[in-house]
Design an enzyme around this catalytic site. Structure first.
Site, PDB file in Angstrom:
ATOM      1  N   HIS A  18      17.071 -56.391 -70.988  1.00 38.73           N
ATOM      2  CA  HIS A  18      18.086 -56.461 -69.920  1.00 38.73           C
ATOM      3  C   HIS A  18      19.488 -56.485 -70.536  1.00 38.73           C
ATOM      4  O   HIS A  18      20.404 -55.798 -70.078  1.00 38.73           O
ATOM      5  CB  HIS A  18      17.878 -57.722 -69.072  1.00 38.73           C
ATOM      6  N   LYS A  42      10.361 -69.688 -51.485  1.00 38.76           N
ATOM      7  CA  LYS A  42       9.111 -69.132 -52.044  1.00 38.76           C
ATOM      8  C   LYS A  42       8.687 -69.807 -53.355  1.00 38.76           C
ATOM      9  O   LYS A  42       7.512 -69.911 -53.637  1.00 38.76           O
ATOM     10  CB  LYS A  42       9.227 -67.622 -52.234  1.00 38.76           C
ATOM     11  N   ARG A  92      11.763 -47.873 -68.452  1.00 40.86           N
ATOM     12  CA  ARG A  92      10.983 -47.914 -69.694  1.00 40.86           C
ATOM     13  C   ARG A  92       9.929 -46.831 -69.739  1.00 40.86           C
ATOM     14  O   ARG A  92       9.584 -46.331 -70.792  1.00 40.86           O
ATOM     15  CB  ARG A  92      10.276 -49.277 -69.828  1.00 40.86           C
ATOM     16  N   SER A 130       9.426 -58.984 -68.889  1.00 42.03           N
ATOM     17  CA  SER A 130       9.480 -60.389 -68.460  1.00 42.03           C
ATOM     18  C   SER A 130       8.070 -60.922 -68.228  1.00 42.03           C
ATOM     19  O   SER A 130       7.765 -62.070 -68.563  1.00 42.03           O
ATOM     20  CB  SER A 130      10.291 -60.516 -67.166  1.00 42.03           C
TER      21      SER A 130
END
Ligand code: ADP
Length: 151
Positions: A18, A42, A92, A130
């Site tokens: 990132h 959430k 990616r 991630s």
């Protein structure tokens, strides 16, 4: 006219991949707003949202063109709020492409002034995700190599 881009994502966690997109994005845009999409009801994050904001702010403490915000609304609405005409996203592989293609079309439908700009990952970050970092961290593995800050 100032060119502002939103770099939206979950950033759970924010990775060196990132960071690379943001640094390269600064050659194109005057300002980049990192928007962490987060719904407090959430509670599905692994890395704490406040910790992540703190860490990202630390990374860009000497780079005033980069801001961090947490948002819980449409990305296209966030862009309007910041007078941003661009979304910045990283690609990616073809899996990223399939997903990004759809959301980019939708974002332009929702806000016709919003253009998505894609940067292809730098090869050294192509395998940084991630999801994988969360898994390695969960089982006690060392992930510092993949993060632009200490955890
Ligand atoms: P989301 O939850 O919206 O997929 P992420 O936080 O996973 O958000 O990623 C935000 C953006 O960064 C996405 O465009 C994603 O494709 C891109 N990205 C993630 N990892 C990398 C990487 N290693 N290199 C380049 N781009 C990346």
């Amino acid at each position: 006219m100032n060119k502002t881009a939103i770099f939206p994502g979950s950033f759970d966690p924010y990775t060196s991949g990132h960071h690379d997109i943001v640094i390269r994005g600064l050659d194109i845009f005057d300002e980049i707003v990192i928007g962490i999409g987060y719904n407090s009801t959430k509670q599905t994050r692994y890395f704490d949202i406040d910790l992540m904001v703190e860490k990202i702010e630390e990374v860009y403490k000497d780079t005033p063109q980069v801001k961090v915000v947490v948002y819980n609304e449409l990305t296209s609405s966030l862009a309007k709020k910041h007078n941003a005409n661009f979304l910045l996203r990283g690609l990616r592989n073809t899996t990223d492409f399939e997903y990004e293609n759809t959301i980019s079309q939708m974002n332009r439908f929702l806000n016709e002034d919003l253009e998505t700009v894609f940067l292809i990952t730098s090869p050294q970050y192509a395998a940084v995700s991630s999801t994988v970092i969360r898994e390695v961290h969960r089982y006690g593995g060392n992930v510092s190599e993949f993060l632009p800050y200490e955890v």
